[in-house]
Design a protein around this motif. Sequence first.
Motif, PDB file in Angstrom:
ATOM      1  N   ALA A 239       1.059  -1.483  -0.145  1.00 21.48           N
ATOM      2  CA  ALA A 239       0.346  -0.052  -0.116  1.00 21.48           C
ATOM      3  C   ALA A 239       0.549   1.423   0.280  1.00 21.48           C
ATOM      4  O   ALA A 239       1.664   1.448   0.841  1.00 21.48           O
ATOM      5  CB  ALA A 239      -0.934  -0.122   1.018  1.00 21.48           C
ATOM      6  N   PRO A 240       0.353   2.026  -0.436  1.00 20.17           N
ATOM      7  CA  PRO A 240       1.225   3.267  -1.144  1.00 20.17           C
ATOM      8  C   PRO A 240       1.303   4.213  -0.023  1.00 20.17           C
ATOM      9  O   PRO A 240       2.097   4.915   0.595  1.00 20.17           O
ATOM     10  CB  PRO A 240       0.890   4.482  -2.250  1.00 20.17           C
ATOM     11  CG  PRO A 240      -0.053   3.371  -3.109  1.00 20.17           C
ATOM     12  CD  PRO A 240      -0.274   2.104  -2.152  1.00 20.17           C
ATOM     13  N   TYR A 241      -0.190   3.682   0.584  1.00 20.77           N
ATOM     14  CA  TYR A 241      -0.133   5.037   1.444  1.00 20.77           C
ATOM     15  C   TYR A 241      -0.036   4.230   3.335  1.00 20.77           C
ATOM     16  O   TYR A 241       0.177   5.065   4.486  1.00 20.77           O
ATOM     17  CB  TYR A 241      -2.093   5.104   2.234  1.00 20.77           C
ATOM     18  CG  TYR A 241      -2.607   4.013   2.021  1.00 20.77           C
ATOM     19  CD1 TYR A 241      -3.199   3.725   0.421  1.00 20.77           C
ATOM     20  CD2 TYR A 241      -2.899   3.075   2.994  1.00 20.77           C
ATOM     21  CE1 TYR A 241      -3.770   2.501   0.897  1.00 20.77           C
ATOM     22  CE2 TYR A 241      -3.158   1.986   2.799  1.00 20.77           C
ATOM     23  CZ  TYR A 241      -4.460   1.371   1.828  1.00 20.77           C
ATOM     24  OH  TYR A 241      -5.314   0.367   1.938  1.00 20.77           O
ATOM     25  N   ILE A 242       0.744   4.056   2.648  1.00 20.66           N
ATOM     26  CA  ILE A 242       1.745   3.191   4.365  1.00 20.66           C
ATOM     27  C   ILE A 242       2.851   3.628   3.982  1.00 20.66           C
ATOM     28  O   ILE A 242       3.732   4.079   4.654  1.00 20.66           O
ATOM     29  CB  ILE A 242       0.928   1.351   4.113  1.00 20.66           C
ATOM     30  CG1 ILE A 242       0.368   1.555   4.835  1.00 20.66           C
ATOM     31  CG2 ILE A 242       2.533   0.883   5.795  1.00 20.66           C
ATOM     32  CD1 ILE A 242      -0.129  -0.190   5.441  1.00 20.66           C
ATOM     33  N   GLY A 243       3.923   3.195   3.045  1.00 18.13           N
ATOM     34  CA  GLY A 243       5.403   3.332   2.440  1.00 18.13           C
ATOM     35  C   GLY A 243       6.563   2.997   2.987  1.00 18.13           C
ATOM     36  O   GLY A 243       5.936   2.219   4.669  1.00 18.13           O
ATOM     37  N   ASP A 244       7.516   2.432   2.534  1.00 19.01           N
ATOM     38  CA  ASP A 244       8.729   2.329   3.454  1.00 19.01           C
ATOM     39  C   ASP A 244       8.872   2.700   4.454  1.00 19.01           C
ATOM     40  O   ASP A 244       8.937   1.624   5.182  1.00 19.01           O
ATOM     41  CB  ASP A 244       9.543   2.701   2.696  1.00 19.01           C
ATOM     42  CG  ASP A 244       9.735   2.137   1.059  1.00 19.01           C
ATOM     43  OD1 ASP A 244       9.091   1.338   0.951  1.00 19.01           O
ATOM     44  OD2 ASP A 244      10.499   2.375   0.257  1.00 19.01           O
TER      45      ASP A 244
END
Lengths: 357, 451
Positions: A239-244
């Motif tokens: 998920a991009p909204y969690i990100g690295d």
Amino acid sequence: MYNTNKTIVAVSVAALLTGSAFAMSENSNGNAEVSAKIDGKYASNYAEIIKNADGKYLDKAVIEAILGEEATHGRNGMVGKLDPANPYSFEVDDSIDGGNHGNAQCKIPKAFVEVHESAAKNYFDDDRFVARGFGTPIAETALEKWNISVDGDGKGLPDPSVGMTIEEGGQIYVQFCAMCHGEFGEGAKGYLALAVEEDLVTSSFTDPAPMKSVGNYWPYAVTLFDYIRRTMPFWTPNAPYIGDAGYLGMAGYILQSNYLVMDDEGTELEDDTFFNSEVLMKVNKYMPNQGNWFCDHRPVIHNARCMTNCPDDQVGWDGTGDPTQYRQARKLPDGTPQYNVPQRLHEDKPGVGHAGM
Amino acid sequence: MTDKMEEKVALQTDASRNQGRRAFLKGSAAVAGGVMFTQAAHASSGFDPKKAVAPYAGKAELTEVLQDGAARKSLGFGVRKYPYGMPSPFEKEVQRRTLEWLTPDSMASITMSPIHQLHGIITPNGLHFERFHGGVPTINPDDHRLVIHGLVERPLIFTMDDLKRFPSISRIHFVECPANGALEWKGIQLNSVQWTHGMMSCVEYTGVRLSDLLKEAGIKPEGKWIIPEGADASGMSRSLPVELAMDDCFIAYAQNGEALRREQGYPIRLVVPGCEANMWVKYLRRIMVHDVPLQHREETSKYTELMPDGTAQRFSWYMEANSVITYPSPDFKMQGPGKYYVRGLAWSGRGKVAHVDVSTDGGKNWKEAHFTSVVLDKAWTRFELEWDWDGSEAFLMSRVTDETGYVQPPMPQMRKLEGTNNVYHRTAMVTWRVHAWEDGKSGGLIENVQY
């Protein structure tokens, strides 16, 4: 740990084969063939022995000729294969000498002569090959988004500037993961637990299988980051909204829930620890179970193909020789032997099997 | 036509004429034999027709006149009623099935093939077992790409059409989840071969040799591992040593003559013959050539085997030789004492099946079965053995020996060394207990029991 220098000891292969039912066509003229041994233990002409036996590299007599008689009997054979010099070993020197935190490697055993020959033929020995040119060249930079692999050495981890405190990671975890894995990684609704304290040594075979998880089983901490960034949350992976930063923070939170440490002093992760790739690599070195792994050692049983009056240890319950002694599946009250009995009798909740698979 | 060719044709027609004549003579003898030469034929062969049909003696004769069914009295359906054909509705019970309690979710779950209802060595595409880690995606092949990169001379990207331009190979191989038989580690729970051995299938794959594609990109000498990865939600990944990749792996786009099914990785999957199915990455989109293994979750947390002393086995790639009797099995009932043909499947991840032996006394004595299918490398092989059942309690077992000389072990030996917590690679023999007939009181029960 193991001495891999090849010590040369002359032995007679013919002598090793005496008394075995297995005949070597080329050597049946009675000439004692003098051969060298690897580490004083294994016949160094194993490839030849296998070839003379029509490629039967897992035949009991062939293994005995190459590794000695002990190798075909129970635990001795298993333990013997931890030695990388053993031609039947999947083990690579690195995985032992590299120590606990090394990226353990395994290999195809040297005695699997066939595999090596076919690999050589298909690839390594093809010096006439010229590409067909059906593909399109691509720059490594074009794979920035696709290449999300982080290996056991930590290659592929985000820059140390990326991360967050474990407390922040915990908040994200509770939002996106806790409904399936439990607030503290205890598991929920039949989904896997991520933190358990269970002993993996079995005292009785009939006890339930111990639960395996990050703290008590996993050999690498980097795997956790690679995996959750790749596949979780289950419904919306990567998920991009969690990100690295978010994935690192959650990895830190899960490692903390497993009480893992990052140095010889046993320093645990604190809520305000800024968890980044450097801290992850420290924990990676101190995974409690990482010393308990070994490469494939199968097959571990080398039976002769017995046709009549087979030995007791191959017959009946627990090898007692009595075929009328056996275990049965549990039965339903109407007497039918059935599967899933505890669940159908409402003794156990459904969803119990998953921890094993 | 050149002189030489004419000569050849003349020779051929002569030969075929002779052959034709021989066949004609033989055929006429056989046809005529029924009428004219019966006595003579019997005298020479010793065939006694009365004796031959003796087992029917005393069986009541049916006398009711047979009626025609609807199929005979009305037209059937026309062409293209089903542009893609379906099995007869009477076969609707032949399905892959799952145990709901195994997993909390159908997107990371498994179904088993109904292997007791299959014939021969090919699994129909619709009955191929399923194992998903992130559900089944529906991928447009026009948009799908395969990339080979990492420690290679020339990173490359391929369309699906590019891949089909390469030389193709077709191979029949079994594909087996290493957890096949897992539920039997702690004694037995299930009374059906579908549950005990159904996490496997055997199909014909067509595709491109992995070694051809890797040569195309040119692996650098330090590239020792390949890391295939899927384009689905699970982003499935495993690590394969280069030797294994170069041995006989290929990338398949077809299965049993048609495109792969979505459940099996449409549009492309990796085929790693003889190795555990989890390595056969589906929806393959990337192969990274690397110097070390990935240590992915599927080769550490899962697909590893816990031993009784707490140590664990990893990178257990090969599927050991294995076999199972699919008839009679707990899915069937015995029909009374008499002759049975014990049938089953044998396979080995290390090559061809060499022998299958069958025991009816729980492993004390064995008889060699014969093969009723072709014997192929790393593929299912069908065996069969005639058995006269006297109606007393029997313990049926099958034992495979593969071409490497490996002999399938009994369960107690495996349990003694490996404990019962491995989950994967339980490849020891199973036992079907045929209950004593007792004038039919047992109902012909066949039960899965464990030694």
